[in-house]
Motif scaffolding. Structure first.
Motif, PDB file in Angstrom:
ATOM      1  N   VAL A  32       0.841  -1.401   0.015  1.00  0.00           N
ATOM      2  CA  VAL A  32       0.023  -0.120  -0.045  1.00  0.00           C
ATOM      3  C   VAL A  32       0.722   1.189   0.085  1.00  0.00           C
ATOM      4  CG1 VAL A  32      -1.842   1.323   1.394  1.00  0.00           C
ATOM      5  CG2 VAL A  32      -1.847  -1.293   1.139  1.00  0.00           C
ATOM      6  N   ALA A  33       1.799   1.353   0.618  1.00  0.00           N
ATOM      7  CA  ALA A  33       3.029   2.458   0.907  1.00  0.00           C
ATOM      8  C   ALA A  33       3.792   2.672  -0.254  1.00  0.00           C
ATOM      9  CB  ALA A  33       3.632   2.380   2.267  1.00  0.00           C
ATOM     10  N   LEU A  34       3.906   1.650  -1.376  1.00  0.00           N
ATOM     11  CA  LEU A  34       4.864   1.669  -2.538  1.00  0.00           C
ATOM     12  C   LEU A  34       4.860   2.922  -3.252  1.00  0.00           C
ATOM     13  CD1 LEU A  34       4.819  -1.935  -3.874  1.00  0.00           C
ATOM     14  CD2 LEU A  34       6.969  -0.685  -2.559  1.00  0.00           C
ATOM     15  N   PRO A  35       3.729   3.626  -3.614  1.00  0.00           N
ATOM     16  CA  PRO A  35       3.972   4.963  -4.284  1.00  0.00           C
ATOM     17  C   PRO A  35       4.497   5.837  -3.383  1.00  0.00           C
ATOM     18  CG  PRO A  35       1.703   3.783  -4.328  1.00  0.00           C
ATOM     19  CD  PRO A  35       2.426   2.894  -3.478  1.00  0.00           C
ATOM     20  N   GLY A 152      -3.211  -5.622   6.668  1.00  0.00           N
ATOM     21  CA  GLY A 152      -2.473  -5.011   6.383  1.00  0.00           C
ATOM     22  C   GLY A 152      -2.705  -3.761   5.323  1.00  0.00           C
ATOM     23  N   VAL A 153      -3.632  -4.128   4.292  1.00  0.00           N
ATOM     24  CA  VAL A 153      -4.284  -3.197   3.533  1.00  0.00           C
ATOM     25  C   VAL A 153      -4.994  -2.171   4.187  1.00  0.00           C
ATOM     26  CG1 VAL A 153      -5.848  -2.847   1.626  1.00  0.00           C
ATOM     27  CG2 VAL A 153      -4.591  -4.766   1.697  1.00  0.00           C
ATOM     28  N   LEU A 154      -5.549  -2.363   5.292  1.00  0.00           N
ATOM     29  CA  LEU A 154      -6.405  -1.486   6.026  1.00  0.00           C
ATOM     30  C   LEU A 154      -5.474  -0.222   6.838  1.00  0.00           C
ATOM     31  CD1 LEU A 154      -9.416  -3.504   7.474  1.00  0.00           C
ATOM     32  CD2 LEU A 154      -9.615  -1.625   5.955  1.00  0.00           C
ATOM     33  N   TYR A 290      -9.653  -5.951  -9.582  1.00  0.00           N
ATOM     34  CA  TYR A 290     -11.029  -5.700 -10.210  1.00  0.00           C
ATOM     35  C   TYR A 290     -11.514  -4.569  -9.523  1.00  0.00           C
ATOM     36  CZ  TYR A 290     -15.969  -6.099 -10.836  1.00  0.00           C
ATOM     37  OH  TYR A 290     -17.158  -5.926 -11.130  1.00  0.00           O
ATOM     38  N   LEU A 291     -11.485  -4.609  -8.049  1.00  0.00           N
ATOM     39  CA  LEU A 291     -12.012  -3.575  -7.446  1.00  0.00           C
ATOM     40  C   LEU A 291     -11.409  -2.098  -7.759  1.00  0.00           C
ATOM     41  CD1 LEU A 291     -12.535  -5.439  -3.824  1.00  0.00           C
ATOM     42  CD2 LEU A 291     -14.366  -4.762  -5.319  1.00  0.00           C
ATOM     43  N   GLN A 292     -10.000  -2.216  -7.843  1.00  0.00           N
ATOM     44  CA  GLN A 292      -9.246  -0.856  -8.183  1.00  0.00           C
ATOM     45  C   GLN A 292      -9.482  -0.611  -9.373  1.00  0.00           C
ATOM     46  OE1 GLN A 292      -5.566  -2.456  -5.940  1.00  0.00           O
ATOM     47  NE2 GLN A 292      -5.591  -0.269  -5.146  1.00  0.00           N
ATOM     48  N   GLU A 293      -9.087  -1.156 -10.456  1.00  0.00           N
ATOM     49  CA  GLU A 293      -8.851  -0.961 -11.718  1.00  0.00           C
ATOM     50  C   GLU A 293     -10.196  -0.885 -12.409  1.00  0.00           C
ATOM     51  OE1 GLU A 293      -5.998   0.064 -12.901  1.00  0.00           O
ATOM     52  OE2 GLU A 293      -4.771  -0.553 -11.272  1.00  0.00           O
ATOM     53  N   GLU A 301     -10.482   1.393   0.448  1.00  0.00           N
ATOM     54  CA  GLU A 301     -11.803   0.903   0.152  1.00  0.00           C
ATOM     55  C   GLU A 301     -11.979  -0.490   0.043  1.00  0.00           C
ATOM     56  OE1 GLU A 301     -14.506   4.771  -1.464  1.00  0.00           O
ATOM     57  OE2 GLU A 301     -13.055   3.594  -2.895  1.00  0.00           O
ATOM     58  N   VAL A 302     -10.617  -0.959  -0.779  1.00  0.00           N
ATOM     59  CA  VAL A 302     -10.558  -2.412  -0.931  1.00  0.00           C
ATOM     60  C   VAL A 302     -10.552  -3.134   0.190  1.00  0.00           C
ATOM     61  CG1 VAL A 302      -8.801  -4.290  -1.925  1.00  0.00           C
ATOM     62  CG2 VAL A 302      -9.656  -2.237  -3.114  1.00  0.00           C
ATOM     63  N   GLY A 303      -9.718  -2.723   1.218  1.00  0.00           N
ATOM     64  CA  GLY A 303      -9.604  -3.418   2.708  1.00  0.00           C
ATOM     65  C   GLY A 303     -11.042  -3.517   3.184  1.00  0.00           C
ATOM     66  N   ILE A 304     -11.706  -2.337   3.012  1.00  0.00           N
ATOM     67  CA  ILE A 304     -13.047  -2.488   3.673  1.00  0.00           C
ATOM     68  C   ILE A 304     -13.943  -3.396   3.067  1.00  0.00           C
ATOM     69  CG2 ILE A 304     -15.367  -1.121   4.042  1.00  0.00           C
ATOM     70  CD1 ILE A 304     -13.009  -0.273   6.013  1.00  0.00           C
TER      71      ILE A 304
END
Length: 486
Positions: A32-35, A152-154, A290-293, A301-304
């Motif tokens: 999640v923090a890569l950018p 981890g995503v959240l 799918y959820l993101q792209e 929101e993906v984590g949720i």
């Protein structure tokens, strides 16, 4: 290792789970923090992959060695060493001010994470020898292994937005210190059960083989699966693995006593683990894309979106899976769990470009969550069934390696198939989003095939009388009562 007080045993389990959760969280919290890491330290898009790959290389390479060292020198001792290495490396990651410092620290983090992951499972197996307690303990552990990714995503999104990417590593310091102190307080020490010296030649060859394989797989899509680099590294990895097996068959004190694979349930469980991990990666990564792209969700929101799945995953791991194992044995719950996960992936095949979460995504995630919650416990039990204390760390390292290699190889295959399908659809005139979605659909089908294949292997090869209790302190298997085994 024995702890007579039940309350202390369960507290020790929570400490072990907390230590392993820290390792599992790291796998997704960093993504999640890569950018932010790229922008702050000036990574290119290509070099940024090394923030992840440096960790994967050492983690995958040292799982077997870490588990065997625990057998030789004591599982608690190696667990403490692994926690220390991982925590100090996390500090170095958090303080890193250059690309080289961060990548090097991530590689050291991987070594510590491999040791913790390899010996935590063996510690649980030695702490819980009574069948019902062990089944419940493995349910808790299985949930931690699987649910940590979504957490981890959240956490990654929250910490990176509220503080900075440095803190996704620095938060490990108090957790690591607490796990270290509580381990000293709750888990009795002791020397390793295995005898003999460290098999240096075996350690070098198998670690090098696994690291080369991981590198080739994680870079396969970028470099090309038929490129000289990919095929060459896979070939060298295979050659080193052959050398390792020859060495182990001739040594008096091998790193990996090959006799462990004479236990059919252990061998079968690892094959099932490879296929199961490949299928699970189809779910986690392709559905997240799918959820993101396609639906344009943010990472948070993906984590949720995965929370309902995690809730049912946790509930079935903690309150259902152990009861099913004690009632029916290992095989039926495992097959049912794999079947439910396959159904979940097939439900995702119908997701449209303008999909609705409640209608198109939620049913699939709930099916996967229920299936995984039921299935992880029996596969871990089977992979450790009948293992003597002298080989518990080795068996744990093997099953961890099976999951990781299955996941890495499965993801590589799935990504290649999805990309090829997307290119084909775009060439035929489909819009970019529709083509992406079509590629994901093919990956879901392939993931479901992996899971069905895992179920077939389990049906055909797992012994119906699989041990639910594993080994006594003297290494003798304890079988579930005949009336409880399906």
């Amino acid at each position: 290792m024995t702890i007579s007080d039940p309350r202390t045993r369960w507290l020790a389990l929570l400490v072990l789970c907390l230590g392993d959760l820290m390792i599992v969280l790291d796998g997704t919290i960093v993504n999640v923090a890569l950018p932010s890491i790229r922008d702050d330290l000036g990574f290119s898009q290509e070099s940024l992959a090394w923030v992840v790959n440096a960790y994967l290389l050492t983690f995958g390479g040292f799982l077997l060695l870490g588990g065997r060292l625990g057998d030789l020198f004591g599982h608690r001792r190696l667990f403490l060493i692994g926690i220390t290495v991982f925590t100090l490396a996390s500090l170095a990651c958090g303080l890193a001010s250059s690309q080289g410092q961060l990548v090097a620290a991530r590689a050291v983090q991987g070594i510590g994470g491999a040791v913790v992951s390899a010996v935590a499972l063996s510690l649980i197996m030695t702490l819980f020898v009574e069948p019902a307690e062990r089944a419940k303990a493995m349910g808790v552990f299985g949930f931690v292994l699987s649910g940590g990714g979504t957490a981890g995503v959240l956490l990654g999104g929250v910490i990176t937005d509220a503080l900075s990417w440095h803190w996704i590593f620095l938060v490990n310091l108090p957790v690591g210190a607490a796990v270290f102190a509580l381990t000293l307080a709750l888990l009795p020490g002791g020397s390793g059960h295995a005898t003999g010296r460290v098999d240096v030649a075996g350690a070098v060859t198998v670690t090098a083989s696994l690291m080369l394989a991981v590198y080739a797989i994680v870079n396969g899509n970028e470099e090309g699966w038929t490129s000289l680099q990919t095929l060459g590294m896979l070939g060298i990895s295979a050659a080193l693995l052959v050398v390792f097996l020859v060495l182990e068959s001739r040594m008096s004190s091998p790193l990996m006593p090959l006799g462990i694979f004479r236990n059919r349930n252990i061998s079968t469980a690892n094959v099932v683990g490879v296929l199961m991990a490949a299928g699970m990666f189809a779910y986690f990564f392709m559905s997240a894309l799918y959820l993101q792209e396609v639906l344009e969700y943010t990472p948070f929101e993906v984590g949720i979106a995965y929370l309902p799945s995690m809730v049912i995953w946790g509930a079935s791991s903690l309150f259902l899976s152990d009861r099913l194992v004690m009632r029916f044995g290992i095989k039926p719950p495992l097959v049912v769990g794999l079947g439910l996960m396959a159904v979940g992936l097939l439900l995702l095949v119908r997701t449209p470009v303008d999909g609705n979460f409640l209608v198109d995504v939620l049913p699939a995630t709930l099916a996967v969550g229920l299936g995984a919650g039921i299935g992880f416990n029996p596969i871990l039990l089977s992979a450790m069934s009948g293992v003597a204390p002298t080989e518990a760390g080795l068996a744990s390292g093997v099953v961890n390696t099976a999951f990781m290699m299955g996941g890495a190889l499965g993801l590589a295959v799935l990504a290649s198939v999805a990309a090829a399908r997307t290119d084909s659809l775009e060439a035929s005139g489909e819009s970019a989003v529709a083509a992406l979605n079509g590629g994901y659909h093919v990956a879901y089908v392939l993931g479901a095939i992996f899971l069905v294949a895992a179920a077939v292997v389990a049906v055909l090869l797992l012994r119906p009388e699989a041990e639910t209790a594993g080994a006594h302190d003297h290494g003798e298997p304890v079988r579930a009562p005949a009336t409880e085994v399906g």
